[in-house]
Design an enzyme around this catalytic site. Sequence first.
Site, PDB file in Angstrom:
ATOM      1  N   TYR A 189     -15.076  37.814 115.749  1.00 46.11           N
ATOM      2  CA  TYR A 189     -14.291  37.288 116.853  1.00 46.11           C
ATOM      3  C   TYR A 189     -13.077  36.365 116.513  1.00 46.11           C
ATOM      4  O   TYR A 189     -13.438  35.767 115.572  1.00 46.11           O
ATOM      5  CB  TYR A 189     -15.430  37.192 118.128  1.00 46.11           C
ATOM      6  N   CYS A 190     -12.422  36.311 117.498  1.00 48.73           N
ATOM      7  CA  CYS A 190     -11.284  35.092 117.347  1.00 48.73           C
ATOM      8  C   CYS A 190     -11.184  34.561 118.823  1.00 48.73           C
ATOM      9  O   CYS A 190     -11.958  33.868 119.323  1.00 48.73           O
ATOM     10  CB  CYS A 190     -10.265  35.409 116.626  1.00 48.73           C
ATOM     11  N   ARG A 191      -9.970  34.796 119.266  1.00 48.64           N
ATOM     12  CA  ARG A 191      -9.434  34.045 120.382  1.00 48.64           C
ATOM     13  C   ARG A 191      -9.764  34.563 121.818  1.00 48.64           C
ATOM     14  O   ARG A 191      -9.542  33.917 122.879  1.00 48.64           O
ATOM     15  CB  ARG A 191      -8.325  33.221 120.401  1.00 48.64           C
ATOM     16  N   CYS A 243      -5.944  38.277 120.511  1.00 47.83           N
ATOM     17  CA  CYS A 243      -5.841  37.516 119.291  1.00 47.83           C
ATOM     18  C   CYS A 243      -6.076  38.682 118.189  1.00 47.83           C
ATOM     19  O   CYS A 243      -6.860  39.377 118.364  1.00 47.83           O
ATOM     20  CB  CYS A 243      -6.869  36.395 119.286  1.00 47.83           C
TER      21      CYS A 243
END
Lengths: 221, 221
Positions: free
Chosen positions: B177-179, B183
């Site tokens: 996962y990121c933002r 993202c």
Amino acid sequence: MNPNRRFKDEIYDQFSRIGKAVSSPKRLELLDILCQGERTVENLANETSLTIANTSQHLQVLKNSRLVEQEKKGLYVVYRPAPMVCEFFLSMRKVAENRIAEIEQIKNRFLEGKKGMESIDRDALIKRIQKEEVTILDVRPPEEFRAGHIKGAVSVPLKELGLMLTKLPKNKEIVAYCRGPYCVLSVEAVQLLNEKGYHAVRLEEGVQDWRAMGLPVASGE
Amino acid sequence: MNPNRRFKDEIYDQFSRIGKAVSSPKRLELLDILCQGERTVENLANETSLTIANTSQHLQVLKNSRLVEQEKKGLYVVYRPAPMVCEFFLSMRKVAENRIAEIEQIKNRFLEGKKGMESIDRDALIKRIQKEEVTILDVRPPEEFRAGHIKGAVSVPLKELGLMLTKLPKNKEIVAYCRGPYCVLSVEAVQLLNEKGYHAVRLEEGVQDWRAMGLPVASGE
DNA sequence: TTACTATTCAATTAATCGCTTGAATAATAG
DNA sequence: CTATTATTCAAGCGATTAATTGAATAGTAA
């Protein structure tokens, strides 16, 4: 350009459509009114002191950013907020109230002009409801009362308040509310009531706030 | 002009300051990044492909509408979102996602280009966490991980993913996962991992979403 | 002091926005 | 059909905005 950048730009462009819709004070005023119930263009133009053409134009901006929906009813076009929009508006109002000090100042300056005006908030009203008897007055136009009101409130539109005075109890405290903290209908109602010897106070919250708190809301007569 | 009208105009003018701030795609991108943790101007300019001067100008618009705060730290000026702003941003994103069909289309078109990309959402991940073992990878830059991450996640910044590959378990499923949903760091991470023979999927939500759901978030190393 | 770096300011240009005006459209009533 | 009413469209004007450029400021280091 690199495809990731392109993707991001497209996404934020779409997000900004919502922002652009709520970047104009007049459109915010229109949205605020619409959150009390559906309206025709003419109706909205009267409330906002905009020309009809200008009102229609703003409504179309709101429609293009999907914040309102429109429906033709005979000769009239009726606008109403799209689902979720009123919650979003409340969330924006909350940020503004908490972050922008000028809002509190403007409100205080305005209310100072109305001497003897007592405002209470939701918590204070709930306490009074439990302790003593109060009459809750909804002073908005009747259509808005029908579209949704605080449970237990009586509809006494500001325009008819003068005629209805005799029917109100002089010994009970009266709490008047309208569309929310920046609506002035209740301010005028409380002024009039106090002049006539009633003990009236103003509730800051409107129906939207009441509902958002999970408090009971009714609709219809 | 009548004083009630004046009051209303002043109030909606103030509300619109918030709207104006979020009416520009670039400012929304800046806000989105800032919600991952504080940043310097230079830092933000790099992430957004804006010039430094332009970034600084946008940040000042955000500051004047009280959505961000600034602090001078030595030679740098560090910006961070004001309280409540990230919640407001999420609420705006939610309206946009639900009301603006183009957003879904843009996302689908982008992800179609990345074949074999599997995305899961919060609910699906929670089920997998309970049923089978998964490794949760936070592929954002390390400062963002430190500022706040999903509890149990390991920090493997996208830039270092290539070097860290050997340390990852090949038999366990990997969730990157990121933002947030828009993202692309996690998209690139999952692509790389799948090419190298791992079974990796992308989590749509970011830390903000995770926190907003009341799910556990940790900070620090 | 001087050199260097990060950020902001100021001036400019092109694009967009808000509002007004008058004409056009659509639904209804006579 | 014509007249009426509610709304929208189209064109135009002045004001505001985004982005660019180059200069100015503020903090740090030698």
